[in-house]
Design a protein around this motif. Sequence first.
Motif, mmCIF file in Angstrom:
data_model
loop_
_atom_site.group_PDB
_atom_site.id
_atom_site.type_symbol
_atom_site.label_atom_id
_atom_site.label_comp_id
_atom_site.label_asym_id
_atom_site.label_seq_id
_atom_site.Cartn_x
_atom_site.Cartn_y
_atom_site.Cartn_z
ATOM 1 N N PHE A 138 -2.067 28.006 -3.571
ATOM 2 C CA PHE A 138 -2.153 28.634 -1.763
ATOM 3 C C PHE A 138 -0.671 27.961 -1.182
ATOM 4 C CE2 PHE A 138 -4.722 24.657 -2.319
ATOM 5 C CZ PHE A 138 -4.564 24.033 -1.641
ATOM 6 N N ARG A 139 -0.832 28.035 0.135
ATOM 7 C CA ARG A 139 0.258 27.441 0.588
ATOM 8 C C ARG A 139 0.168 26.543 1.732
ATOM 9 N NH1 ARG A 139 4.712 31.099 3.951
ATOM 10 N NH2 ARG A 139 6.339 29.046 4.451
ATOM 11 N N THR A 140 0.236 25.308 1.964
ATOM 12 C CA THR A 140 0.013 24.732 2.865
ATOM 13 C C THR A 140 1.347 23.456 3.589
ATOM 14 O OG1 THR A 140 -1.052 22.687 3.584
ATOM 15 C CG2 THR A 140 -0.275 23.132 1.039
ATOM 16 N N GLU A 141 1.625 22.630 4.448
ATOM 17 C CA GLU A 141 2.573 21.936 4.556
ATOM 18 C C GLU A 141 2.384 20.840 4.677
ATOM 19 O OE1 GLU A 141 3.950 22.940 8.999
ATOM 20 O OE2 GLU A 141 3.197 20.913 8.880
ATOM 21 N N ALA A 142 3.712 20.276 4.833
ATOM 22 C CA ALA A 142 3.291 18.036 4.173
ATOM 23 C C ALA A 142 4.751 17.961 5.557
ATOM 24 C CB ALA A 142 4.110 17.582 3.084
ATOM 25 N N ILE A 157 -0.996 18.232 6.268
ATOM 26 C CA ILE A 157 -1.055 16.628 5.055
ATOM 27 C C ILE A 157 0.208 15.947 5.749
ATOM 28 C CG2 ILE A 157 0.264 15.666 3.267
ATOM 29 C CD1 ILE A 157 -0.973 18.932 1.483
ATOM 30 N N GLY A 158 0.147 14.303 5.824
ATOM 31 C CA GLY A 158 1.134 13.606 6.606
ATOM 32 C C GLY A 158 0.725 12.642 5.781
ATOM 33 N N GLY A 196 0.902 -1.007 0.190
ATOM 34 C CA GLY A 196 0.131 -0.089 0.024
ATOM 35 C C GLY A 196 0.429 1.336 0.024
ATOM 36 N N GLY A 197 1.607 1.523 0.670
ATOM 37 C CA GLY A 197 3.177 2.443 0.441
ATOM 38 C C GLY A 197 2.290 3.986 1.541
ATOM 39 N N TRP A 198 2.768 5.073 1.855
ATOM 40 C CA TRP A 198 2.404 5.603 2.824
ATOM 41 C C TRP A 198 1.896 7.016 0.882
ATOM 42 C CZ3 TRP A 198 4.926 7.455 7.536
ATOM 43 C CH2 TRP A 198 5.457 6.019 8.583
ATOM 44 N N HIS A 199 0.732 6.797 1.493
ATOM 45 C CA HIS A 199 -0.084 7.960 0.760
ATOM 46 C C HIS A 199 -0.563 9.380 1.520
ATOM 47 C CE1 HIS A 199 -1.277 4.518 -1.462
ATOM 48 N NE2 HIS A 199 -0.904 3.431 -0.558
ATOM 49 N N ILE A 200 -0.166 10.282 0.407
ATOM 50 C CA ILE A 200 -0.746 11.970 0.909
ATOM 51 C C ILE A 200 -1.469 11.488 1.454
ATOM 52 C CG2 ILE A 200 -0.137 13.955 0.114
ATOM 53 C CD1 ILE A 200 2.397 11.817 -0.377
ATOM 54 N N LYS A 201 -2.063 11.729 2.828
ATOM 55 C CA LYS A 201 -3.456 12.580 3.564
ATOM 56 C C LYS A 201 -3.205 13.285 3.960
ATOM 57 C CE LYS A 201 -3.769 7.066 4.765
ATOM 58 N NZ LYS A 201 -4.018 6.793 5.407
ATOM 59 N N TRP A 202 -4.935 14.427 3.458
ATOM 60 C CA TRP A 202 -4.652 15.463 3.429
ATOM 61 C C TRP A 202 -6.058 15.846 4.545
ATOM 62 C CZ3 TRP A 202 -3.746 15.842 -1.766
ATOM 63 C CH2 TRP A 202 -4.860 15.202 -2.200
ATOM 64 N N ARG A 203 -6.184 16.629 5.288
ATOM 65 C CA ARG A 203 -7.001 16.871 6.397
ATOM 66 C C ARG A 203 -8.132 17.140 5.680
ATOM 67 N NH1 ARG A 203 -5.261 18.074 12.682
ATOM 68 N NH2 ARG A 203 -7.924 17.395 12.738
ATOM 69 N N VAL A 204 -9.314 16.522 5.465
ATOM 70 C CA VAL A 204 -10.530 17.053 4.752
ATOM 71 C C VAL A 204 -11.250 18.203 5.935
ATOM 72 C CG1 VAL A 204 -9.877 15.479 3.660
ATOM 73 C CG2 VAL A 204 -11.769 14.938 5.357
#
Length: 616
Positions: free
Chosen positions: A447-451, A497-498, A354-362
């Motif tokens: 926009f600007r965001t952080e992971a 994002i994490g 499955g791997g490490w998917h990119i998950k954003w806070r919805v």
Amino acid sequence: MKKIIWILLSCLMVISLILASCGDETTEKTTTDDDTDDVVRITESETKLDTDEDDKEKPDLPSDQPRYGGTLHLAFGGDITSFELCYKGSPVPQPTIGVTNDPLWAGDWAKGPAGTGETDWRMSEDVFANKAGFIAESWEWSANFETNEGTLIYHIRPGIHFALNPDSEASRLANGREITADDVVYTLDQIVRNPNSYTHAAAPALRDAQITKTGEWEVTVKVPADALTSAISRLGIWGRPIPKEVIDRYGNLVDWRNSVGPGPFMLVDYVAGSAVTFDRNPNYWQKNPAGPGMGDELPYLDHLKWFIIPDQSTREAAIRTGKVDQMYLVGWETAITHRKMAPDLLEAEMPAEGGWHIKWRVDREPFTDVRVRQALIMATDLEMIRDTLNGGLGQIMTWPFVYHPSYADLYLGLDDPMCPENVREIYTYNPEKARQLLADAGHPNGFRTEAILTSGEADFYSVLADMWSKVGVELELNVMEMGALAGTLATKNHKAIGALGLSPVGTFFDAGDFTGTGITNVSCVDDPLVNKTFEEVRKVMVTDQKAAMKLVKDLMPYFLEQAFALPRPVAPSFNFWWPWVKNYTGEIYLGFGVGSANYWPTYIWLDQDLKKSMGY
């Protein structure tokens, strides 16, 4: 116990690599075990390796005839930080539990290549029909969804005993006594209620389970009906009896000396940062269920040794030189090197988990808007990532489940006729459409965001940041240590994002990655249709696993359109082993999760004559 220190002689490694690439010259191997300075040295040099501890003459046997004796050598990249069943510092209880403490049930070796071939046991799975009883000889379950009551009953197998190691004070305390229903009740209670337990953290619905002894050899578990499938899956594999008297005396099993279990091997030595040693449990209960050794007492091995080798290049040298006998989770680039430098190695491809998917806070702006989420997926060239970072290998559509033959009925690929065109469009690289969606969502200038990420993920995230910059999204990379990252995600303290590993497809019904409040729901998804569907899935799972999979697949067009996470293309890994490892075709997971990943040595044997004839 003597201390073992690993030293990589880098200059000799370089010489050996050069020699291995030249003509027909053969790079031979050596290990030095020097009792005077307590040093074991691994090199790729010009003398032969001899790690066999038993040079006694053995009768000639056919190559497929089971043989007792010998030591299986394996390698781990990280040290063992605890020997505890209830340990939250790791995503799962520590790996030694997998060989020292048998579970209630696990994957049936006879359903794999050694037997009927119904599965290959190369990937974590939880098909209930492929289970065999271990501590529990049988089980039954039922659910009343009107009253929300689920019942799971285990019938405990009489005649199984805790292993007795006369050199261990903790083992002498249990004194090889028989496993009882009380032991199972105590252990299950620990894993659902102990705050340090991963099950306690990951499955909140099981915390209030009623676990009672309802007969001399019977244990009954009562849970909410919609948590029954989670209980079946989790308790079966993590219900590994531990003796209460040992916990009462020592408080926990963090110290390796406190390890006591009914498994095929006994933990007899641990040198921090160096090695873990197991001895055969001479009173192990299980017989070989399939193949030429059917009916044999298990295990065949006298010893099992895990070398702790943090340095990747040293681990790679260890398998190529025959210092270790098997190694899995080998990346595709390293696999190419192994094939070239050690062509006698056997191998099997392991499907991506499955791997490490990119998950954003919805649940937070701007990711509350589905158009923003869809735009970022469109702004990501998934095919380019696969071709450049994964060598062109692996699946692209890996969220929310990877493809697995045992779970084909729930998987919706982009090439599936059931996949709507609008979903295909979302997962196809289209930066122009991405910019339009961002503008429609009120972000014409991005926009600007952080992971948050670990240093090992920096290359991937840098590629991602470059792609997103083309549609005006600035991605700030906050690099953290793994422990800090895991803690931040588990407590939902990440800003935007994490990344977190996808749960095994075997737990699809649990849906913990995108429902509920558990630690794996990093995106904080709380979608009414998704919640309702998986409530129904868990009901249907009680009686019909395939029908439950169909419900999941029917939901997938909607689910993928919601873009709750960015799927990460994941390449397969590879499993390598030497030909002297017999009755083995690449099996790793006998059931669900990492807890089932270390049990396969129970069934294999070593052809030590073949090993010597090959120069090792």
